[in-house]
Design an enzyme around this catalytic site. Structure first.
Site, PDB file in Angstrom:
ATOM      1  N   TYR A 106      -2.503  -9.567  16.084  1.00  0.00           N
ATOM      2  CA  TYR A 106      -2.142  -8.388  14.941  1.00  0.00           C
ATOM      3  C   TYR A 106      -3.345  -7.559  15.260  1.00  0.00           C
ATOM      4  O   TYR A 106      -2.773  -6.170  15.409  1.00  0.00           O
ATOM      5  CB  TYR A 106      -2.270  -9.263  13.732  1.00  0.00           C
ATOM      6  CG  TYR A 106      -2.356  -8.056  12.459  1.00  0.00           C
ATOM      7  CD1 TYR A 106      -1.277  -7.571  12.097  1.00  0.00           C
ATOM      8  CD2 TYR A 106      -3.842  -7.830  12.115  1.00  0.00           C
ATOM      9  CE1 TYR A 106      -1.405  -6.434  11.146  1.00  0.00           C
ATOM     10  CE2 TYR A 106      -3.739  -6.629  10.991  1.00  0.00           C
ATOM     11  CZ  TYR A 106      -2.669  -6.047  10.389  1.00  0.00           C
ATOM     12  OH  TYR A 106      -2.850  -5.116   9.629  1.00  0.00           O
ATOM     13  N   VAL A 157      -4.786 -13.733   1.278  1.00  0.00           N
ATOM     14  CA  VAL A 157      -5.415 -15.100   0.765  1.00  0.00           C
ATOM     15  C   VAL A 157      -5.284 -15.049  -0.664  1.00  0.00           C
ATOM     16  O   VAL A 157      -4.998 -16.192  -1.241  1.00  0.00           O
ATOM     17  CB  VAL A 157      -6.901 -15.189   1.027  1.00  0.00           C
ATOM     18  CG1 VAL A 157      -7.840 -14.195   0.773  1.00  0.00           C
ATOM     19  CG2 VAL A 157      -7.499 -16.492   0.866  1.00  0.00           C
ATOM     20  N   LEU A 160      12.521  -2.701   4.553  1.00  0.00           N
ATOM     21  CA  LEU A 160      12.783  -3.839   3.461  1.00  0.00           C
ATOM     22  C   LEU A 160      12.418  -5.326   4.180  1.00  0.00           C
ATOM     23  O   LEU A 160      12.939  -6.235   3.372  1.00  0.00           O
ATOM     24  CB  LEU A 160      13.848  -3.788   2.692  1.00  0.00           C
ATOM     25  CG  LEU A 160      14.225  -2.412   1.997  1.00  0.00           C
ATOM     26  CD1 LEU A 160      15.547  -2.292   1.167  1.00  0.00           C
ATOM     27  CD2 LEU A 160      13.021  -2.174   1.147  1.00  0.00           C
ATOM     28  N   LYS A 207      -2.712  -3.349  16.712  1.00  0.00           N
ATOM     29  CA  LYS A 207      -3.284  -2.379  15.962  1.00  0.00           C
ATOM     30  C   LYS A 207      -4.035  -1.573  16.974  1.00  0.00           C
ATOM     31  O   LYS A 207      -4.010  -0.181  16.705  1.00  0.00           O
ATOM     32  CB  LYS A 207      -3.967  -2.436  14.569  1.00  0.00           C
ATOM     33  CG  LYS A 207      -3.127  -3.278  13.447  1.00  0.00           C
ATOM     34  CD  LYS A 207      -2.362  -2.236  12.815  1.00  0.00           C
ATOM     35  CE  LYS A 207      -1.535  -2.670  11.586  1.00  0.00           C
ATOM     36  NZ  LYS A 207      -0.787  -1.628  11.037  1.00  0.00           N
ATOM     37  N   ILE A 227       0.823  -1.244   0.116  1.00  0.00           N
ATOM     38  CA  ILE A 227      -0.007   0.042  -0.095  1.00  0.00           C
ATOM     39  C   ILE A 227       0.960   1.432  -0.015  1.00  0.00           C
ATOM     40  O   ILE A 227       0.603   2.281  -0.651  1.00  0.00           O
ATOM     41  CB  ILE A 227      -0.953   0.023   1.155  1.00  0.00           C
ATOM     42  CG1 ILE A 227      -1.805  -1.290   1.329  1.00  0.00           C
ATOM     43  CG2 ILE A 227      -1.932   1.102   0.974  1.00  0.00           C
ATOM     44  CD1 ILE A 227      -2.686  -1.461   2.635  1.00  0.00           C
TER      45      ILE A 227
HETATM   46  P1  NAD Z   1       3.652  -4.658   3.328  1.00  0.00           P
HETATM   47  O1  NAD Z   1       4.133  -5.595   4.130  1.00  0.00           O
HETATM   48  O2  NAD Z   1       3.643  -4.668   1.732  1.00  0.00           O
HETATM   49  O3  NAD Z   1       4.082  -3.217   3.989  1.00  0.00           O
HETATM   50  C1  NAD Z   1       4.651  -2.793   5.139  1.00  0.00           C
HETATM   51  C2  NAD Z   1       6.065  -2.420   5.083  1.00  0.00           C
HETATM   52  O4  NAD Z   1       6.628  -1.995   6.149  1.00  0.00           O
HETATM   53  C3  NAD Z   1       7.172  -3.079   4.236  1.00  0.00           C
HETATM   54  O5  NAD Z   1       7.661  -2.406   3.276  1.00  0.00           O
HETATM   55  C4  NAD Z   1       8.044  -3.491   5.359  1.00  0.00           C
HETATM   56  O6  NAD Z   1       9.423  -3.700   4.993  1.00  0.00           O
HETATM   57  C5  NAD Z   1       7.858  -2.254   6.316  1.00  0.00           C
HETATM   58  N1  NAD Z   1       8.361  -2.315   7.378  1.00  0.00           N
HETATM   59  C6  NAD Z   1       8.045  -3.579   8.482  1.00  0.00           C
HETATM   60  N2  NAD Z   1       8.575  -3.381   9.723  1.00  0.00           N
HETATM   61  C7  NAD Z   1       9.331  -2.142   9.803  1.00  0.00           C
HETATM   62  C8  NAD Z   1      10.183  -1.371  10.730  1.00  0.00           C
HETATM   63  N3  NAD Z   1      10.404  -1.970  11.810  1.00  0.00           N
HETATM   64  N4  NAD Z   1      10.876  -0.321  10.063  1.00  0.00           N
HETATM   65  C9  NAD Z   1      10.637   0.108   8.920  1.00  0.00           C
HETATM   66  N5  NAD Z   1      10.018  -0.584   8.085  1.00  0.00           N
HETATM   67  C10 NAD Z   1       9.164  -1.596   8.401  1.00  0.00           C
HETATM   68  O7  NAD Z   1       2.121  -4.419   3.821  1.00  0.00           O
HETATM   69  P2  NAD Z   1       0.879  -3.887   3.228  1.00  0.00           P
HETATM   70  O8  NAD Z   1      -0.223  -4.679   3.032  1.00  0.00           O
HETATM   71  O9  NAD Z   1       1.127  -2.607   2.195  1.00  0.00           O
HETATM   72  O10 NAD Z   1       0.562  -3.080   4.576  1.00  0.00           O
HETATM   73  C11 NAD Z   1       0.622  -1.673   5.051  1.00  0.00           C
HETATM   74  C12 NAD Z   1       0.033  -1.351   6.073  1.00  0.00           C
HETATM   75  O11 NAD Z   1      -1.378  -1.416   6.132  1.00  0.00           O
HETATM   76  C13 NAD Z   1       0.530  -2.146   7.273  1.00  0.00           C
HETATM   77  O12 NAD Z   1       0.554  -1.372   8.520  1.00  0.00           O
HETATM   78  C14 NAD Z   1      -0.820  -3.268   7.518  1.00  0.00           C
HETATM   79  O13 NAD Z   1      -0.885  -3.673   8.875  1.00  0.00           O
HETATM   80  C15 NAD Z   1      -1.945  -2.250   6.941  1.00  0.00           C
HETATM   81  N6  NAD Z   1      -2.890  -3.055   6.529  1.00  0.00           N
HETATM   82  C16 NAD Z   1      -2.801  -3.701   5.387  1.00  0.00           C
HETATM   83  C17 NAD Z   1      -4.127  -4.421   4.969  1.00  0.00           C
HETATM   84  C18 NAD Z   1      -4.066  -5.054   3.520  1.00  0.00           C
HETATM   85  O14 NAD Z   1      -4.861  -5.760   3.414  1.00  0.00           O
HETATM   86  N7  NAD Z   1      -2.982  -5.151   2.963  1.00  0.00           N
HETATM   87  C19 NAD Z   1      -5.242  -4.215   5.666  1.00  0.00           C
HETATM   88  C20 NAD Z   1      -5.408  -3.641   6.726  1.00  0.00           C
HETATM   89  C21 NAD Z   1      -4.275  -2.872   7.220  1.00  0.00           C
END
Ligand code: NAD
Length: 311
Positions: free
Chosen positions: A142, A181, A33, A146, A12
């Site tokens: 998880y 999924v 990363l 949050k 995202i």
């Molecule tokens: P993603 O894993 O692609 O992105 C998360 C990013 O955070 C990654 O690039 C990772 O390398 C980075 N990261 C993790 N821990 C870190 C740290 N300690 N320091 C610096 N960088 C760090 O996941 P996403 O699906 O893009 O999710 C983005 C956000 O949205 C997250 O907070 C996730 O919980 C939330 N979210 C996602 C969804 C979904 O359906 N994808 C739904 C609800 C909430």
């Protein structure tokens, strides 16, 4: 405006980077990363300032916040299933990292945070779709992580006068997705198109939102709210079952696998999985948001894109 995106090399976050650049923001990205990929932002590396930084390191985080107006906090470990076997991952990557970020914001006087929360804070609501006023009773670590982050942000917002926008996303899907999924099922079918193991009894209900809609909602919530603390659900306005998702994937891949459901407990796929979740989005609608795709359309567009992307 100068924006810092944590987790900007993720799924995202990288789409948000694209949109912020298009809107004329100055963009900095920090990411360790761990689950993100530099390929997600290679096309904009000449336009942004990228630093490989881990939010768990407070000194590095402090440095990254210099000269920032707003932080879009998207860094986290996003894989709900991880907390079943390693709950400390979500405590460290989500709660500790968010606490460090808030402390760095306080010390560097950064005045606004937009936080990627999740529908998982609601746990198993009695009725769907659920509004932002429903109680938060997470059933996974998880989701609990949050909810803990939301509460920390609320306290910092009240104590130090920061503006805070909390976005509780449904399942976000689209190009560059690498977990969840849809991605898992496509990878399984690529390995063996004759049989498909589906976690849960297939009747689990979810709302899906396309990442373009999710990012649009994010910017609307950030740009059309004043100071204080705001909470928004971010979703499309309908929902579909896991079996419907499976049908779309098999159709698009032209596969006819034997489907093997693997339910546990009351039909869910793993401990902490939620049987039915969908969100009301009246608050976002009042700000002028309207999702362009419904759940089925978002899933189909994503499946086509991921099939293309994975060759
Ligand atoms: P993603 O894993 O692609 O992105 C998360 C990013 O955070 C990654 O690039 C990772 O390398 C980075 N990261 C993790 N821990 C870190 C740290 N300690 N320091 C610096 N960088 C760090 O996941 P996403 O699906 O893009 O999710 C983005 C956000 O949205 C997250 O907070 C996730 O919980 C939330 N979210 C996602 C969804 C979904 O359906 N994808 C739904 C609800 C909430």
């Amino acid at each position: 405006m100068k924006a810092l995106i944590t987790g900007g090399a993720g799924f995202i976050g990288s789409h948000l980077v694209d949109k912020l650049l298009a809107r004329g923001y100055q963009v900095k990205v920090i990411d360790n990363l761990s689950t993100g990929r530099i390929e997600n932002i290679t096309h904009v590396l000449n336009k942004i300032q990228f630093t490989k930084t881990d939010l768990k390191n407070i000194e590095d985080t402090l440095k990254a916040l210099k000269d920032t107006d707003v932080i879009f906090h998207f860094a986290a470990n996003p894989e709900v299933r991880v907390s079943t076997v390693s709950p400390e991952v979500h405590f460290n990557e989500n709660v500790v990292a968010t606490f460090n970020l808030l402390e760095a914001m306080r010390r560097m006087d950064v005045r606004e945070i937009v936080f990627a929360s999740s529908s998982s804070v609601y746990g198993e609501p009695e009725e769907i779709p659920v509004s932002e006023d429903a109680p938060t009773r997470p059933v996974s670590v998880y989701g609990a992580s949050k909810a803990a982050c939301e509460n920390l942000i609320h306290a910092y917002s009240r104590l130090y006068g920061m503006k805070a926008v909390i976005l509780r996303y449904a399942n976000v899907v689209g190009l560059r997705l690498r977990h969840g999924v849809i991605y898992d099922l496509i990878m399984k079918l690529r390995k063996d198109p004759t049989r498909l193991e589906v976690l849960g009894d297939g009747t689990q209900v979810r709302s899906y939102i396309h990442v373009d809609d999710a990012v649009e909602a994010t910017l609307i919530a950030h740009e059309r709210t004043g100071g204080g603390y705001h909470v928004f659900n971010v979703a499309s306005e309908d929902w579909i079952t896991v079996d419907e998702v499976v049908n779309i994937i098999t159709e698009e891949l032209g596969a006819k696998p034997e489907i093997i459901h693997k339910p546990i407990l009351h039909g869910v796929g793993w401990p902490g999985d939620v049987k039915r979740i969908a969100l009301r989005i009246d608050r976002l609608r009042e700000l002028g948001f309207k999702p362009r795709m419904n759940s089925k359309e978002a899933v189909r567009v994503t499946v086509k894109a991921l099939i293309r992307e994975s060759g």
